[in-house]
Motif scaffolding. Sequence first.
Motif, PDB file in Angstrom:
ATOM      1  N   VAL A  94       0.816  -1.221   0.000  1.00 34.58           N
ATOM      2  CA  VAL A  94       0.000   0.000   0.000  1.00 34.58           C
ATOM      3  C   VAL A  94       0.853   1.278   0.000  1.00 34.58           C
ATOM      4  O   VAL A  94       0.531   2.221  -0.729  1.00 34.58           O
ATOM      5  CB  VAL A  94      -1.032  -0.022   1.150  1.00 34.58           C
ATOM      6  N   TYR A 113      -9.039  -2.825  -3.909  1.00 33.39           N
ATOM      7  CA  TYR A 113      -8.771  -3.915  -2.969  1.00 33.39           C
ATOM      8  C   TYR A 113      -8.315  -5.161  -3.728  1.00 33.39           C
ATOM      9  O   TYR A 113      -7.350  -5.819  -3.334  1.00 33.39           O
ATOM     10  CB  TYR A 113     -10.031  -4.253  -2.155  1.00 33.39           C
ATOM     11  N   ILE A 141      -4.711  -4.861  -5.036  1.00 25.94           N
ATOM     12  CA  ILE A 141      -3.726  -5.107  -3.979  1.00 25.94           C
ATOM     13  C   ILE A 141      -3.638  -6.605  -3.694  1.00 25.94           C
ATOM     14  O   ILE A 141      -2.551  -7.154  -3.577  1.00 25.94           O
ATOM     15  CB  ILE A 141      -4.088  -4.323  -2.694  1.00 25.94           C
ATOM     16  N   LEU A 173      -6.635  -3.277   6.159  1.00 23.30           N
ATOM     17  CA  LEU A 173      -6.604  -1.819   6.275  1.00 23.30           C
ATOM     18  C   LEU A 173      -7.432  -1.349   7.464  1.00 23.30           C
ATOM     19  O   LEU A 173      -7.078  -0.371   8.124  1.00 23.30           O
ATOM     20  CB  LEU A 173      -7.090  -1.174   4.978  1.00 23.30           C
ATOM     21  N   TRP A 202      -3.900   4.374   3.659  1.00 26.11           N
ATOM     22  CA  TRP A 202      -5.071   3.512   3.488  1.00 26.11           C
ATOM     23  C   TRP A 202      -6.117   4.131   2.578  1.00 26.11           C
ATOM     24  O   TRP A 202      -6.847   3.426   1.900  1.00 26.11           O
ATOM     25  CB  TRP A 202      -5.690   3.200   4.852  1.00 26.11           C
ATOM     26  N   VAL A 262      -6.864   3.150  -1.262  1.00 31.67           N
ATOM     27  CA  VAL A 262      -7.422   1.860  -1.673  1.00 31.67           C
ATOM     28  C   VAL A 262      -8.949   1.967  -1.653  1.00 31.67           C
ATOM     29  O   VAL A 262      -9.539   2.304  -0.627  1.00 31.67           O
ATOM     30  CB  VAL A 262      -6.932   0.715  -0.766  1.00 31.67           C
TER      31      VAL A 262
END
Length: 108
Positions: free
Chosen positions: A13, A24, A27, A44, A57, A60
């Motif tokens: 991140v 999401y 990632i 997160l 955070w 994302v």
Amino acid sequence: MTGNFYQRVYQIVPQIPKGKVATYGQIAGLIGSPRAARMVGWALHAIDTTGLDALPWQRVINREGRISTTCETHDCHEQAALLKKDGVAVTKRQGNYYIDLNQYLWDP
């Protein structure tokens, strides 16, 4: 990439540049768990208890380009404000915040 799932999320991140967002699922795929998008959200959400408050955070979001957090600690209004501060245009429609993925999606 080493470590448990959450640690791998916390390693990737910070690589999302200011002015960009990732999903999401993106990632999850980057850390080798392509079907674990929801777990990325859980990781997160856990940042309050891990001491990783500096983790970006807010970068994302969900695959629709929508801010989907329902957390009271990190609510959607805070995420939208942080993204705007990062230089990401955020629009509000039908009570939800959206980011144009065509313009802001990170391409590592």
